[in-house]
Design a protein around this motif. Structure first.
Motif, PDB file in Angstrom:
ATOM      1  N   VAL A  99      -6.890  -7.830 -30.886  1.00 27.54           N
ATOM      2  CA  VAL A  99      -7.137  -8.546 -31.929  1.00 27.54           C
ATOM      3  C   VAL A  99      -7.918  -9.841 -31.521  1.00 27.54           C
ATOM      4  O   VAL A  99      -7.139 -10.432 -30.729  1.00 27.54           O
ATOM      5  CB  VAL A  99      -5.757  -8.778 -32.868  1.00 27.54           C
ATOM      6  CG1 VAL A  99      -5.992  -9.633 -34.000  1.00 27.54           C
ATOM      7  CG2 VAL A  99      -5.139  -7.320 -33.085  1.00 27.54           C
ATOM      8  N   ASP A 100      -8.859 -10.079 -32.260  1.00 24.61           N
ATOM      9  CA  ASP A 100      -9.576 -11.438 -32.072  1.00 24.61           C
ATOM     10  C   ASP A 100      -9.917 -12.125 -33.350  1.00 24.61           C
ATOM     11  O   ASP A 100      -9.215 -11.581 -34.463  1.00 24.61           O
ATOM     12  CB  ASP A 100     -10.932 -11.403 -31.043  1.00 24.61           C
ATOM     13  CG  ASP A 100     -11.941 -10.220 -31.829  1.00 24.61           C
ATOM     14  OD1 ASP A 100     -11.791 -10.271 -32.879  1.00 24.61           O
ATOM     15  OD2 ASP A 100     -12.562  -9.844 -30.981  1.00 24.61           O
ATOM     16  N   ALA A 101     -10.749 -12.832 -33.252  1.00 23.39           N
ATOM     17  CA  ALA A 101     -10.982 -13.739 -34.869  1.00 23.39           C
ATOM     18  C   ALA A 101     -11.712 -12.837 -35.868  1.00 23.39           C
ATOM     19  O   ALA A 101     -11.836 -13.340 -36.921  1.00 23.39           O
ATOM     20  CB  ALA A 101     -11.850 -15.000 -34.513  1.00 23.39           C
ATOM     21  N   HIS A 102     -12.248 -11.464 -35.198  1.00 27.06           N
ATOM     22  CA  HIS A 102     -13.090 -10.840 -36.111  1.00 27.06           C
ATOM     23  C   HIS A 102     -12.567  -9.464 -36.371  1.00 27.06           C
ATOM     24  O   HIS A 102     -12.792  -8.938 -37.272  1.00 27.06           O
ATOM     25  CB  HIS A 102     -14.327 -10.861 -35.669  1.00 27.06           C
ATOM     26  CG  HIS A 102     -14.992 -12.084 -35.343  1.00 27.06           C
ATOM     27  ND1 HIS A 102     -15.500 -12.886 -36.373  1.00 27.06           N
ATOM     28  CD2 HIS A 102     -15.293 -12.870 -34.257  1.00 27.06           C
ATOM     29  CE1 HIS A 102     -15.944 -13.875 -35.898  1.00 27.06           C
ATOM     30  NE2 HIS A 102     -15.749 -13.871 -34.554  1.00 27.06           N
ATOM     31  N   ASP A 103     -11.863  -8.883 -35.325  1.00 27.95           N
ATOM     32  CA  ASP A 103     -11.472  -7.386 -35.574  1.00 27.95           C
ATOM     33  C   ASP A 103     -10.299  -7.176 -34.674  1.00 27.95           C
ATOM     34  O   ASP A 103      -9.719  -8.104 -33.865  1.00 27.95           O
ATOM     35  CB  ASP A 103     -12.598  -6.576 -35.189  1.00 27.95           C
ATOM     36  CG  ASP A 103     -12.173  -5.018 -35.287  1.00 27.95           C
ATOM     37  OD1 ASP A 103     -11.815  -4.897 -36.441  1.00 27.95           O
ATOM     38  OD2 ASP A 103     -12.912  -4.411 -34.494  1.00 27.95           O
ATOM     39  N   GLU A 120      -8.535 -18.693 -34.264  1.00 32.06           N
ATOM     40  CA  GLU A 120      -9.843 -18.240 -33.946  1.00 32.06           C
ATOM     41  C   GLU A 120      -9.960 -17.953 -32.393  1.00 32.06           C
ATOM     42  O   GLU A 120     -10.670 -17.316 -31.703  1.00 32.06           O
ATOM     43  CB  GLU A 120     -10.919 -18.770 -34.514  1.00 32.06           C
ATOM     44  CG  GLU A 120     -10.973 -18.593 -35.959  1.00 32.06           C
ATOM     45  CD  GLU A 120     -12.370 -19.256 -36.591  1.00 32.06           C
ATOM     46  OE1 GLU A 120     -13.072 -19.655 -35.936  1.00 32.06           O
ATOM     47  OE2 GLU A 120     -12.393 -19.189 -37.855  1.00 32.06           O
ATOM     48  N   THR A 121      -9.250 -18.760 -31.587  1.00 30.35           N
ATOM     49  CA  THR A 121      -9.486 -18.948 -30.231  1.00 30.35           C
ATOM     50  C   THR A 121      -8.539 -17.775 -29.459  1.00 30.35           C
ATOM     51  O   THR A 121      -8.536 -17.596 -28.362  1.00 30.35           O
ATOM     52  CB  THR A 121      -9.195 -20.099 -29.441  1.00 30.35           C
ATOM     53  OG1 THR A 121      -7.772 -20.714 -29.897  1.00 30.35           O
ATOM     54  CG2 THR A 121     -10.025 -21.234 -30.179  1.00 30.35           C
ATOM     55  N   GLN A 122      -7.522 -17.101 -30.086  1.00 31.59           N
ATOM     56  CA  GLN A 122      -6.610 -16.076 -29.780  1.00 31.59           C
ATOM     57  C   GLN A 122      -7.314 -14.855 -29.528  1.00 31.59           C
ATOM     58  O   GLN A 122      -7.805 -14.340 -30.422  1.00 31.59           O
ATOM     59  CB  GLN A 122      -5.301 -16.159 -30.445  1.00 31.59           C
ATOM     60  CG  GLN A 122      -4.423 -17.161 -30.186  1.00 31.59           C
ATOM     61  CD  GLN A 122      -3.096 -16.995 -31.072  1.00 31.59           C
ATOM     62  OE1 GLN A 122      -3.044 -16.422 -32.014  1.00 31.59           O
ATOM     63  NE2 GLN A 122      -2.179 -17.621 -30.602  1.00 31.59           N
ATOM     64  N   VAL A 123      -6.870 -14.119 -28.382  1.00 30.20           N
ATOM     65  CA  VAL A 123      -7.272 -12.672 -28.269  1.00 30.20           C
ATOM     66  C   VAL A 123      -5.899 -12.197 -27.938  1.00 30.20           C
ATOM     67  O   VAL A 123      -5.080 -12.566 -26.920  1.00 30.20           O
ATOM     68  CB  VAL A 123      -8.387 -12.547 -27.154  1.00 30.20           C
ATOM     69  CG1 VAL A 123      -8.550 -10.905 -27.070  1.00 30.20           C
ATOM     70  CG2 VAL A 123      -9.645 -13.070 -27.434  1.00 30.20           C
TER      71      VAL A 123
END
Length: 146
Positions: A99-103, A120-123
């Protein structure tokens, strides 16, 4: 015979709960059904009454407030029931695909949801436990738990 009477009373009380929505009749119905079990095992009538009193008191005064807190949420208009996606906010989920900021994908209560990270900076890697912060359309917005 007493077990059948307790069971019928329990079923009627649980059915009557549909008209009130306050969970009191549900708790009394569950207590009656528990007492039916004791009566079926051969408990005398006086013990049935004690069991019913203990179960109904415990369920109404201990379990009911906990259940109501889980089912209701406080809004600016007052207290409203949690429905559908509102009930998911604050739940824990497991990351199924990064999971990232988009998907991404997460599993919430056995269901797989599309997800994106709150920060938004987390993966977030597969297997990580996250918390559902909000539901945006059909996407769970999640935050990594410490």
């Amino acid at each position: 015979m007493a077990a059948l009477v307790w069971l019928i009373a329990g079923v009627l009380l649980v059915a009557a709960e549909a008209t009130s929505g306050e969970l009191v009749l549900l708790m009394l119905g569950l207590a009656a059904m528990g007492t039916a079990g004791a009566a079926a095992l051969g408990a005398p009538l006086w013990l049935d009454a004690v069991i019913f009193a203990a179960l109904s008191g415990g369920l109404v005064f201990l379990a009911r407030p906990v259940v109501k807190r889980r089912l209701l949420r406080e809004t600016s208009e007052g207290i409203e029931p949690r429905t559908n996606v509102d009930a998911l906010i604050g739940k824990r989920a497991t990351v199924e695909s990064a999971v990232d900021a988009h998907d991404g994908r997460v599993r919430i209560d056995g269901d797989v949801w599309s997800a994106r990270s709150f920060d938004e900076t987390q993966v977030l890697d597969v297997g990580r436990t996250v918390m559902v912060m909000e539901i945006s359309g059909a996407v769970a917005v999640v935050w990594a738990e410490p």
